[in-house]
Design an enzyme around this catalytic site. Structure first.
Site, PDB file in Angstrom:
ATOM      1  N   ASP A 128      -3.523   3.061   7.942  1.00 26.25           N
ATOM      2  CA  ASP A 128      -2.309   3.442   7.206  1.00 26.25           C
ATOM      3  C   ASP A 128      -1.983   4.926   7.363  1.00 26.25           C
ATOM      4  O   ASP A 128      -1.479   5.564   6.432  1.00 26.25           O
ATOM      5  CB  ASP A 128      -2.433   3.063   5.718  1.00 26.25           C
ATOM      6  CG  ASP A 128      -2.509   1.553   5.511  1.00 26.25           C
ATOM      7  OD1 ASP A 128      -2.204   0.806   6.463  1.00 26.25           O
ATOM      8  OD2 ASP A 128      -2.874   1.122   4.405  1.00 26.25           O
TER       9      ASP A 128
ATOM     10  N   HIS B 117       4.178   0.992   4.446  1.00 26.67           N
ATOM     11  CA  HIS B 117       2.799   0.743   3.956  1.00 26.67           C
ATOM     12  C   HIS B 117       1.758   1.052   5.034  1.00 26.67           C
ATOM     13  O   HIS B 117       0.571   1.117   4.711  1.00 26.67           O
ATOM     14  CB  HIS B 117       2.634  -0.687   3.408  1.00 26.67           C
ATOM     15  CG  HIS B 117       2.446  -1.759   4.440  1.00 26.67           C
ATOM     16  ND1 HIS B 117       1.781  -2.935   4.171  1.00 26.67           N
ATOM     17  CD2 HIS B 117       2.862  -1.853   5.734  1.00 26.67           C
ATOM     18  CE1 HIS B 117       1.777  -3.700   5.260  1.00 26.67           C
ATOM     19  NE2 HIS B 117       2.430  -3.072   6.211  1.00 26.67           N
TER      20      HIS B 117
ATOM     21  N   ASP C 237      -7.338  -1.722  -0.450  1.00 23.28           N
ATOM     22  CA  ASP C 237      -6.411  -2.718   0.104  1.00 23.28           C
ATOM     23  C   ASP C 237      -7.203  -4.020   0.226  1.00 23.28           C
ATOM     24  O   ASP C 237      -8.246  -4.060   0.899  1.00 23.28           O
ATOM     25  CB  ASP C 237      -5.944  -2.217   1.482  1.00 23.28           C
ATOM     26  CG  ASP C 237      -4.933  -3.133   2.151  1.00 23.28           C
ATOM     27  OD1 ASP C 237      -4.979  -4.355   1.908  1.00 23.28           O
ATOM     28  OD2 ASP C 237      -4.119  -2.619   2.942  1.00 23.28           O
TER      29      ASP C 237
ATOM     30  N   HIS D 227       0.799  -1.226   0.000  1.00 26.65           N
ATOM     31  CA  HIS D 227       0.000   0.000   0.000  1.00 26.65           C
ATOM     32  C   HIS D 227       0.833   1.277   0.000  1.00 26.65           C
ATOM     33  O   HIS D 227       0.296   2.367  -0.204  1.00 26.65           O
ATOM     34  CB  HIS D 227      -0.992  -0.013   1.166  1.00 26.65           C
ATOM     35  CG  HIS D 227      -2.318   0.564   0.814  1.00 26.65           C
ATOM     36  ND1 HIS D 227      -3.476   0.328   1.514  1.00 26.65           N
ATOM     37  CD2 HIS D 227      -2.692   1.407  -0.204  1.00 26.65           C
ATOM     38  CE1 HIS D 227      -4.480   0.991   0.962  1.00 26.65           C
ATOM     39  NE2 HIS D 227      -4.032   1.657  -0.084  1.00 26.65           N
TER      40      HIS D 227
ATOM     41  N   ASP E 269      -9.959  -0.505   3.699  1.00 27.75           N
ATOM     42  CA  ASP E 269      -8.816  -1.159   4.328  1.00 27.75           C
ATOM     43  C   ASP E 269      -9.209  -1.649   5.714  1.00 27.75           C
ATOM     44  O   ASP E 269     -10.071  -1.048   6.371  1.00 27.75           O
ATOM     45  CB  ASP E 269      -7.692  -0.106   4.459  1.00 27.75           C
ATOM     46  CG  ASP E 269      -6.294  -0.693   4.530  1.00 27.75           C
ATOM     47  OD1 ASP E 269      -6.128  -1.730   5.180  1.00 27.75           O
ATOM     48  OD2 ASP E 269      -5.379  -0.087   3.945  1.00 27.75           O
TER      49      ASP E 269
ATOM     50  N   GLU F  12      -1.850  -4.928  -2.064  1.00 29.34           N
ATOM     51  CA  GLU F  12      -1.641  -5.907  -0.979  1.00 29.34           C
ATOM     52  C   GLU F  12      -2.090  -7.332  -1.303  1.00 29.34           C
ATOM     53  O   GLU F  12      -2.173  -8.167  -0.400  1.00 29.34           O
ATOM     54  CB  GLU F  12      -2.275  -5.426   0.342  1.00 29.34           C
ATOM     55  CG  GLU F  12      -1.703  -4.113   0.885  1.00 29.34           C
ATOM     56  CD  GLU F  12      -0.321  -4.248   1.539  1.00 29.34           C
ATOM     57  OE1 GLU F  12       0.157  -5.390   1.724  1.00 29.34           O
ATOM     58  OE2 GLU F  12       0.299  -3.197   1.846  1.00 29.34           O
TER      59      GLU F  12
HETATM   60  N1  LIG Z   1      -1.271  -1.525   4.039  1.00 31.26           N
HETATM   61  C1  LIG Z   1      -1.311  -2.326   5.091  1.00 31.26           C
HETATM   62  N2  LIG Z   1      -1.642  -3.575   4.976  1.00 31.26           N
HETATM   63  N3  LIG Z   1      -0.943  -1.787   6.247  1.00 31.26           N
HETATM   64  C2  LIG Z   1      -0.859  -2.508   7.493  1.00 31.26           C
HETATM   65  C3  LIG Z   1      -0.352  -1.612   8.597  1.00 31.26           C
HETATM   66  C4  LIG Z   1      -0.243  -2.317   9.894  1.00 31.26           C
HETATM   67  C5  LIG Z   1       0.199  -1.448  11.060  1.00 31.26           C
HETATM   68  N4  LIG Z   1      -0.795  -0.482  11.390  1.00 31.26           N
HETATM   69  C6  LIG Z   1       1.524  -0.751  10.752  1.00 31.26           C
HETATM   70  O1  LIG Z   1       1.569   0.448  10.716  1.00 31.26           O
HETATM   71  O2  LIG Z   1       2.516  -1.402  10.559  1.00 31.26           O
HETATM   72 MN   LIG Z   2      -3.496  -0.637   3.501  1.00 35.24          MN
HETATM   73 MN   LIG Z   3      -4.517  -3.121   5.224  1.00 33.85          MN
END
Ligand SMILES: NC(=[NH2+])NCCC[C@H](N)C(=O)O
Ligand SMILES: [Mn+2]
Ligand SMILES: [Mn+2]
Length: 327
Positions: free
Chosen positions: A148, A161, A250, A115, A144, A295
């Site tokens: 993020d 991401h 996502d 992402h 999502d 993703e």
């Molecule tokens: N694009 C995604 N799948 N993001 C997941 C982020 C998970 C978590 N909040 C982090 O900052 O690491």
């Molecule tokens: Mn995401």
């Molecule tokens: Mn996600």
């Protein structure tokens, strides 16, 4: 099936032209395999479906960009960010590619990739929208399990991401020219025109940010309570008619039972129909100017059935956002 030409696109000279950029990039997180998503989606027939079934003229370089030539040999952590120079360089290059399409009035589809690539796609679309429509701001619908919106300082993982929205809204700022120093004000988006759908795994610092800035967010709780129909009505009502929309989807917003092949799955997600419905509703506005699908990780999710189902779901989401209808 409604042909896209039957839609009256509000912000595009023709609804029939679609820019496509394939981004095989996984550097915004630590699991290998998400870079193989564009080839998996394309091999499953996505681009053929868009041209043959939905009638788009594709503007596509038939290249899956891995950007190997611009990846740095050394990329130490900076302010807790992992691989910051690589993510910055790739998203800068992507923003130029996406801008190139968007500035010619094409809707742009970006196939990720993790992402973090949305930093590039949205920056490119936001700039083109401002130029083409007298300074108008782009609205973003972020579908999502996650928000993020971590800044480098609030992130526990250091994975970029989990930070794209913070950089895109100016909540996180560059302090190093080769780490998002390229992001200019005309490429940013407003927190007021951002809407989340599907959230269910939001970090503590992110919750504080959403609350402090009054960001419009519909969690899975809200979807359970109101149903997806009402949620989309409220989400689009918040954005307002006559606003160009970028949809950043996502695949982990979907429940891992139907889309297991993704790096950070979270139980209790959207059904396939709820995901498709979100995309169909955005299409119906006639205001979609940019779309990300990110993703999908074909090397995760257990057996080949899980991978196939995740890829199929991803293709379906894209088709629905681009005008496929049930009748
Ligand atoms: N694009 C995604 N799948 N993001 C997941 C982020 C998970 C978590 N909040 C982090 O900052 O690491
Ligand atoms: Mn995401
Ligand atoms: Mn996600």
């Amino acid at each position: 099936m409604t042909s896209p030409s039957l839609m009256t696109p509000r912000f595009l000279p023709t609804a029939n032209d679609l820019g496509v950029v394939s981004v095989g990039f996984s550097g915004g997180q630590c699991k290998l395999g998400v870079d193989a998503a564009p080839s998996a989606l394309i091999e499953a027939g996505l681009l053929n479906q868009l041209s043959t079934d939905l009638g788009f003229t594709l503007h596509y370089d038939h290249t899956i960009h891995y950007y190997r030539d611009i990846l740095p040999t050394e990329d130490p952590d900076h302010r807790n960010m992992k691989r910051p120079i690589a993510v910055s360089a790739v998203t800068q290059r992507l923003s130029e590619q996406v801008y190139e399409h968007a500035s010619q009035g094409r809707c742009v589809l970006t196939l990720g990739g993790d992402h973090s690539v949305a930093i590039g796609s949205i920056a490119g679309v936001a700039r083109a929208v401002r130029e083409r429509h007298a300074g108008r701001e782009l609205a973003v619908i972020w579908v999502d399990a996650h928000a993020d919106i971590n800044t480098p300082e609030t992130s526990n993982s250091g994975n970029i991401h989990g930070m794209p929205v913070a950089f895109l809204t100016g909540l996180a700022r560059s302090d190093h020219p080769s780490i998002f120093g390229w992001l200019q004000p005309d490429q940013l988006i407003s927190l007021k025109k951002l809407v989340y759908i599907g959230l269910r795994d939001v970090d503590i610092g992110e919750k504080r940010t959403l609350r402090e800035h009054g960001v419009k967010a519909f969690s899975m709780h809200d979807i359970d309570k109101h149903g997806i129909g009402k949620v989309m009505e409220m989400a689009l009502g918040h954005i307002g008619a006559d606003t160009p929309i970028h949809l950043s989807f996502d695949v982990d917003a979907l429940d891992p039972l139907i889309a297991p092949s993704t790096g950070t799955p979270v139980r209790g997600g959207l059904t396939l129909r709820e995901g498709d419905y979100i995309c169909e509703s955005v299409h119906e506005t006639g205001s979609l100017v940019g779309l990300d699908l990110v993703e999908v990780n074909p090397s995760l999710g257990g057996d080949s059935v899980g991978v196939r189902e995740t890829v199929r779901a991803g293709c379906s989401l894209v088709r629905c956002a681009l005008g496929e209808s049930l009748l």
